[in-house]
Design an enzyme around this catalytic site. Sequence first.
Site, PDB file in Angstrom:
ATOM      1  N   ASP A   1       0.813  -1.213   0.000  1.00  0.00           N
ATOM      2  CA  ASP A   1       0.000   0.000   0.000  1.00  0.00           C
ATOM      3  C   ASP A   1       0.848   1.265   0.000  1.00  0.00           C
ATOM      4  O   ASP A   1       2.074   1.205   0.167  1.00  0.00           O
ATOM      5  CB  ASP A   1      -0.963  -0.006   1.207  1.00  0.00           C
ATOM      6  CG  ASP A   1      -0.290  -0.455   2.502  1.00  0.00           C
ATOM      7  OD1 ASP A   1       0.948  -0.386   2.586  1.00  0.00           O
ATOM      8  OD2 ASP A   1      -1.009  -0.879   3.427  1.00  0.00           O
TER       9      ASP A   1
ATOM     10  N   ASN B   1      -7.502  -3.059  14.138  1.00  0.00           N
ATOM     11  CA  ASN B   1      -8.896  -3.408  13.814  1.00  0.00           C
ATOM     12  C   ASN B   1      -8.966  -4.591  12.840  1.00  0.00           C
ATOM     13  O   ASN B   1     -10.008  -4.857  12.264  1.00  0.00           O
ATOM     14  CB  ASN B   1      -9.632  -2.186  13.232  1.00  0.00           C
ATOM     15  CG  ASN B   1      -9.001  -1.704  11.931  1.00  0.00           C
ATOM     16  OD1 ASN B   1      -8.070  -2.324  11.407  1.00  0.00           O
ATOM     17  ND2 ASN B   1      -9.494  -0.606  11.395  1.00  0.00           N
TER      18      ASN B   1
ATOM     19  N   HIS C   1      -7.132  -4.898  10.057  1.00  0.00           N
ATOM     20  CA  HIS C   1      -6.858  -4.627   8.642  1.00  0.00           C
ATOM     21  C   HIS C   1      -5.547  -5.276   8.188  1.00  0.00           C
ATOM     22  O   HIS C   1      -4.621  -5.461   8.963  1.00  0.00           O
ATOM     23  CB  HIS C   1      -6.921  -3.128   8.304  1.00  0.00           C
ATOM     24  CG  HIS C   1      -5.804  -2.268   8.814  1.00  0.00           C
ATOM     25  ND1 HIS C   1      -6.003  -1.188   9.637  1.00  0.00           N
ATOM     26  CD2 HIS C   1      -4.470  -2.304   8.565  1.00  0.00           C
ATOM     27  CE1 HIS C   1      -4.845  -0.606   9.878  1.00  0.00           C
ATOM     28  NE2 HIS C   1      -3.902  -1.258   9.248  1.00  0.00           N
TER      29      HIS C   1
ATOM     30  N   GLU D   1      -9.686  -2.108   5.251  1.00  0.00           N
ATOM     31  CA  GLU D   1     -10.359  -1.863   6.522  1.00  0.00           C
ATOM     32  C   GLU D   1     -11.563  -2.793   6.685  1.00  0.00           C
ATOM     33  O   GLU D   1     -12.006  -3.424   5.707  1.00  0.00           O
ATOM     34  CB  GLU D   1     -10.813  -0.388   6.566  1.00  0.00           C
ATOM     35  CG  GLU D   1      -9.674   0.627   6.461  1.00  0.00           C
ATOM     36  CD  GLU D   1      -8.913   0.840   7.775  1.00  0.00           C
ATOM     37  OE1 GLU D   1      -8.824  -0.101   8.588  1.00  0.00           O
ATOM     38  OE2 GLU D   1      -8.411   1.964   7.970  1.00  0.00           O
TER      39      GLU D   1
END
Length: 244
Positions: free
Chosen positions: A67, A136, A138, A143
């Site tokens: 990313d 979380n 990811h 996400e």
Amino acid sequence: MNWQTFDSTDALADAAARIFLDAIRSDPRIVLGLPTGRTPIGMYERVVRDCTREYHCFRDVTTFNLDEYAGVPREHSGSYFAYMKQHLFEHVDVDPQNTHLPNGMAPDLDAECARYESEIRDAGGLGLTFLGLGRNGHIGFNEPGTPFDARTRVVELTQSTRHANADCFPEGHVPTHAITMGIGTILDSAAIVLLVSGSGKEEALQRLRSGEIDASFPASALWMHRNVRVLVCVAPSSSSSPSS
Ligand code: GLP
């Protein structure tokens, strides 16, 4: 999934670097998927250290990062381009032409995502991909709620992810968007290694261990893959050995 638990981040980094270097030795033309974040820094340190002793370690290796932030110039210290330069590329004999990150400054970000996907395809697909784990759940910047067949695309970052990565943007402008490989892109990798360490990951780890596969927890998609190793450090401290 093959799980290994370590009682220090050093031991986790040693094991991750061993997997990384063994993969290059067994296939010098390997295509790697690479992560950023705090977790893989120790792995990169060890890879760099060992590669300085080996002739042409990275000469034929190709890399694709997971990313990159949108709207952050490559020269900015918070960009993943700068991170990769600092922690790996500057120190090994990789051909810059063979290192790929999405261009978060491209005028047409959607076209950039399509281009990135086809670059991965043209390189023959990912052979081994390392991942970190967001608090979380990811992976990359996928996400919660991301469909498991998503490909490389522009995403909006959650407040919690922006908060977790705010340190890299001391001037206060934490990016709101990023380009990330999709979960589908990641799952196409022949092998995957998930590195889990750092504070605040306990809940995510527990959820992953439960084996429940649900889009509200992106990392759970890894249960659908046949070749995943998970390296976990439960208690950050110095030097020790794997417990399983
Ligand atoms: C970022 C990256 C992820 C990384 C995650 C965890 O959001 N995009 O690829 O896995 O952070 O980072 P850390 O290792 O710093 O906890």
